[in-house]
Each structure stands twice: as structure tokens, then as C-alpha cells.
Design an enzyme around this catalytic site. Structure first.
Site: not given
Length: 258
Positions: A85, A115, A204, A206
């Protein structure tokens, strides 16, 4: 006279016993401190290594890089992992290293169901790479470090502990209203079991690696539940065994032509 000699001997014996007890106490204190010192040294080494392998992923916008999130290198020839993502389906992004160097990163493969996205970059030199640990061995209570580039600050480390493992989506205890506490929150997504930690995950961050004390990746930062307080609350990481399986699928694949 004899009584005086006996008293002197007793006093000497007592003094010797006190000295021995003090020596034992200090030696035990050193023994307790040594593991803590070694653990601290281990985390310093882990962070130092991870800084060189952690990148900020960005796109160009008006001449200035626009930070998107974080990632990390898993092979010395430049294979990079992030949370899918983070890049929003883009096939090409920039990988910004802690030394300021920038490399073009092209999408190799993505698995939206867990993900995880894999990019390949050619930085022009061998890169520091991180290795995966067995996430099945992760236990609640163990200390961890989360690396990333929150707010575009590459090589940032935050620390905490694993506060829970195998955290299930949609199986949380209901809140006072009878609904799922995380319904509509950060835990919506394809991963069904997270590693939960209290290491701070901010904007920022992730896609960054969650590390054990040996500097091995035990998870990839994916989401947080902060109840409206950025930087606070709990963070959730995709277990490394899930991530590693995706990486192995895409490792041999060349980057697509653009």
C-alpha cells in the site's frame, strides 16, 4: 590478654566475611549488567547495519521528492521489500538511501493479498542487505527496533517490545457499543495475523523492517492504531515468514521493461 587476642581474631574474621560478601555482591552485579550491556551493543550494531539497508521510497514532484514510505534491501544486488500500500500500485519509484544516494526502483512483483511489494534497483554498488528471521519464533515481551523513514527522515530507529503475536483481524474484543474495536480502523486489510508492537510507527514509516536484537527482520511495518494520536498507540507488522515467501516467488524475476 588472651581475651583481647580472641576479640581481635573475631573482629578479623567478621571483617573478612564482610569483604567476601561485598566481593560476591559486586560480582553478581557485574554478571547482571553484562547481558544488558551485550544486548545494548547488539541493538547498536543492528541499527547501524539496518540504517544502510533501509530506504525511503519516493516519487518526484515539482523537483522535490515526495516521500511515500519506507522499504529495505534484502539482497546485495538491490532487491527491496515494502508494504504494497506504500507505493499505491506504482511500477517505478525512487529509493533514497541513508547516505543520500538515490536509485531508480522498478516493481518486480506485488501480492496484494498480504500487502507485500518487491522492487529491484541497481544502485551501482553492492548494497547492505537484511536477512529474515523465523517469525514463528517471535514471542511477546521480546525487545525490537523498527526502522524506517518517517517524515522523510531516512535511517530512523524507534524501539519497543513485541506486545502480542498472531493478532487476528476481525477477532478483537468488541467495544462498549458492541462493535469491533478496529472496524473501520488501521487493521482493515488482507493480512489475518500481525505482530503487534509498541514501537512508534509514524507517517512514512510503513514498509520499514521490524528487527530483533540480532538485526534480523521479523516483520514489515504495515499499520498502526493510534486513536487519533499520531506516533502513539500500537503498530502492526506483517510476519517475516509471510514476507519471505513473497520475496522467494519474485526473487528470480527480472524487473519489467518500462
Amino acid at each position: 590478654m588472651r581475651t583481647q587476642q580472641i576479640l581481635v581474631a573475631v573482629a578479623g574474621a567478621v571483617g573478612l566475611m564482610i569483604l567476601i560478601l561485598l566481593i560476591v555482591a559486586f560480582s553478581r552485579g557485574d554478571g547482571d549488567g553484562a547481558p544488558r550491556a551485550r544486548a545494548m551493543e547488539g541493538f547498536v550494531s543492528a541499527v547501524d547495519k539496518a540504517q544502510a539497508a533501509t530506504v525511503m521510497l519516493s516519487v518526484s514532484g515539482g523537483g522535490e521528492p515526495m516521500p511515500m514510505g519506507s522499504g529495505f534491501v534484502v539482497t546485495t544486488d538491490g532487491l527491496i521489500v515494502t508494504a504494497a500500500h506504500v507505493t499505491g500500485g506504482l511500477s517505478v519509484v525512487n529509493a533514497v538511501f541513508v547516505d543520500g544516494s538515490v536509485a531508480r526502483a522498478e516493481l518486480v512483483g506485488v501480492d496484494q493479498t498480504v500487502d507485500v511489494a518487491v522492487f529491484r534497483t541497481t544502485p551501482g554498488k553492492p548494497t547492505q542487505a537484511l536477512s529474515f528471521a523465523d517469525s514463528n519464533q517471535v514471542r511477546a515481551g521480546q525487545p525490537v527496533v523498527l526502522m524506517g523513514a518517517p517524515f522523510g527522515l531516512t535511517g530512523t530507529a524507534t524501539s519497543g517490545i513485541v506486545s502480542a503475536v498472531n493478532r487476528q483481524i476481525g477477532r478483537q474484543a468488541p467495544d462498549s457499543s458492541g462493535g469491533d474495536r478496529f472496524a473501520g480502523g488501521a487493521l482493515r486489510g488482507p493480512v489475518v495475523a500481525y505482530i503487534q508492537t509498541d514501537a512508534a510507527l509514524t507517517a512514512g514509516g510503513s514498509g520499514g523492517p521490524l528487527l530483533n536484537s540480532a538485526g534480523e527482520v521479523i516483520g514489515v511495518a504495515s499499520s498502526r492504531e493510534s486513536r487519533g494520536d499520531p506516533g502513539a498507540g500500537l503498530s502492526f507488522a506483517i510476519p517475516s515468514n509471510v514476507v519471505k515467501a513473497v520475496v522467494e516467488r519474485f526473487k528470480a524475476a527480472p524487473a519489467p521493461a518500462t
